[in-house]
Design a protein around this motif. Structure first.
Motif, PDB file in Angstrom:
ATOM      1  N   ASP A  21       0.765  -0.981   0.008  1.00 12.69           N
ATOM      2  CA  ASP A  21      -0.003   0.021  -0.028  1.00 12.69           C
ATOM      3  C   ASP A  21       0.874   1.349   0.092  1.00 12.69           C
ATOM      4  OD1 ASP A  21      -2.432  -1.406   0.186  1.00 12.69           O
ATOM      5  OD2 ASP A  21      -2.427  -1.602   2.263  1.00 12.69           O
ATOM      6  N   PRO A  23       2.822   2.877  -2.334  1.00  6.64           N
ATOM      7  CA  PRO A  23       2.527   3.598  -3.430  1.00  6.64           C
ATOM      8  C   PRO A  23       1.291   4.650  -3.267  1.00  6.64           C
ATOM      9  CG  PRO A  23       2.895   1.678  -4.304  1.00  6.64           C
ATOM     10  CD  PRO A  23       2.827   1.338  -2.946  1.00  6.64           C
ATOM     11  N   GLN A  24       0.177   4.233  -2.616  1.00  4.43           N
ATOM     12  CA  GLN A  24      -1.060   5.096  -2.362  1.00  4.43           C
ATOM     13  C   GLN A  24      -1.050   6.127  -1.095  1.00  4.43           C
ATOM     14  OE1 GLN A  24      -1.199   1.584  -2.987  1.00  4.43           O
ATOM     15  NE2 GLN A  24      -1.570   2.049  -5.324  1.00  4.43           N
ATOM     16  N   LYS A  25      -0.236   5.259  -0.022  1.00  5.15           N
ATOM     17  CA  LYS A  25      -0.431   6.009   1.035  1.00  5.15           C
ATOM     18  C   LYS A  25       1.071   6.473   1.507  1.00  5.15           C
ATOM     19  CE  LYS A  25      -4.059   2.808   2.572  1.00  5.15           C
ATOM     20  NZ  LYS A  25      -4.589   1.766   3.807  1.00  5.15           N
ATOM     21  N   GLY A  26       2.181   6.225   0.780  1.00  8.09           N
ATOM     22  CA  GLY A  26       3.426   7.114   1.567  1.00  8.09           C
ATOM     23  C   GLY A  26       4.279   6.048   2.457  1.00  8.09           C
ATOM     24  N   TYR A  29       3.209   5.881   6.184  1.00  9.17           N
ATOM     25  CA  TYR A  29       2.341   4.944   6.352  1.00  9.17           C
ATOM     26  C   TYR A  29       3.227   3.438   6.728  1.00  9.17           C
ATOM     27  CZ  TYR A  29      -1.060   1.040   5.715  1.00  9.17           C
ATOM     28  OH  TYR A  29      -1.914  -0.312   5.419  1.00  9.17           O
ATOM     29  N   ASP A 106       5.944  -1.949  -8.462  1.00  7.64           N
ATOM     30  CA  ASP A 106       5.553  -1.608 -10.032  1.00  7.64           C
ATOM     31  C   ASP A 106       6.711  -1.439 -10.621  1.00  7.64           C
ATOM     32  OD1 ASP A 106       2.499  -1.411  -9.448  1.00  7.64           O
ATOM     33  OD2 ASP A 106       3.015   0.830  -8.864  1.00  7.64           O
TER      34      ASP A 106
END
Length: 254
Positions: A21, A23-26, A29, A106
């Motif tokens: 998670d 890439p979306q939350k940094g 996180y 990715d």
């Protein structure tokens, strides 16, 4: 092996539930989730995550002495690398077992997830076990030997009684029997077999004694009559000297 299995499972959990998670939350996180879920410093765990460029995006405060993360490659279509395992020794003489996996998000290159745990408690337990064995084994052998001696002595007591009873049995007291211990084992069976054998000997001896008594009685009666007749014959004066000698010889044998 148990520690290695635990570390490997934790590395997969971090990669598949937290790092995925990022890439979306940094990166913040990732750090907060690791601290909340695993609290590595409090639980003597070592966690470090390195990005494909070699930059550390998270490291627990107790990883400062660890060597650099190894370089891992992934084949096309592969998400994780095969885990690698190594051992490191810190300046405080603390032994660490570290499991490393590579996890692809990715990018083509993988993120490196390292999870470690202290082996000192394991070594302490092993040393304690070794000390227990070294000190306790002679005591255990001594106690075991004493117990075996005691148990064998008790187990052989019926045999001693059987031997003593067997020594007292003669032709004059064949009616005696050996003691039969109620052990339910071969000793009991042996005592019963010996008693049956003594009973057969007693019966055979009694039969022989009766036969001898009957034979003596049957022989004594005619011999007594023969002696009486011979003695009466010797008193008669009509026998010559040779006849008297012959009758006297027969009477002597009778």
């Amino acid at each position: 092996q148990s520690l290695q299995h635990t570390l490997l499972r934790r590395a997969h959990q971090i990669a598949s539930t937290i790092l995925v998670d990022m890439p979306q939350k940094g990166e913040g996180y990732v750090a907060s989730e690791i601290q909340a879920r695993y609290a590595p410093e409090l639980n003597e765990r070592f966690i470090r995550i390195t990005d494909p460029l070699g930059r550390i995006i998270y490291a627990s405060r107790n990883t400062s002495e660890l060597a650099k993360a190894p370089f891992l490659t992934l084949k096309a279509g592969q998400i994780e690398t095969k885990p690698a395992q190594r051992e490191e020794v810190l300046s405080s003489q603390e032994y660490l077992q570290i499991v490393t996996i590579g996890y692809r998000l990715d990018q083509d290159a993988p993120y490196i997830v390292e999870v470690g745990g202290s082996e000192n408690e394991i070594f302490s337990a092993l040393n304690g076990l070794l000390l227990t064995l070294v000190l306790g084994f002679p005591v255990f052998i001594g106690l075991t030997s004493a117990a075996v001696y005691f148990l064998l002595g008790r187990a052989l007591q019926p045999v001693d009684k059987i031997i003593q009873s067997a020594e007292r049995i003669t032709l004059q007291n064949l009616s005696l029997r050996l003691p039969v211990p109620a052990t339910g084992d071969e000793v009991e069976r042996l005592s019963l077999a010996l008693n049956r054998m003594i009973q057969r000997l007693d019966e055979a001896f009694q039969l022989t004694s009766r036969f001898t008594a009957d034979a003596s009685h049957e022989l004594r009666t005619p011999l007594t009559i023969m002696r009486g007749e011979l003695e009466a014959l010797l008193k008669e004066e009509r026998l010559n000297q040779d006849q008297t000698s012959q009758v006297g010889s027969v009477l002597e044998e009778a």
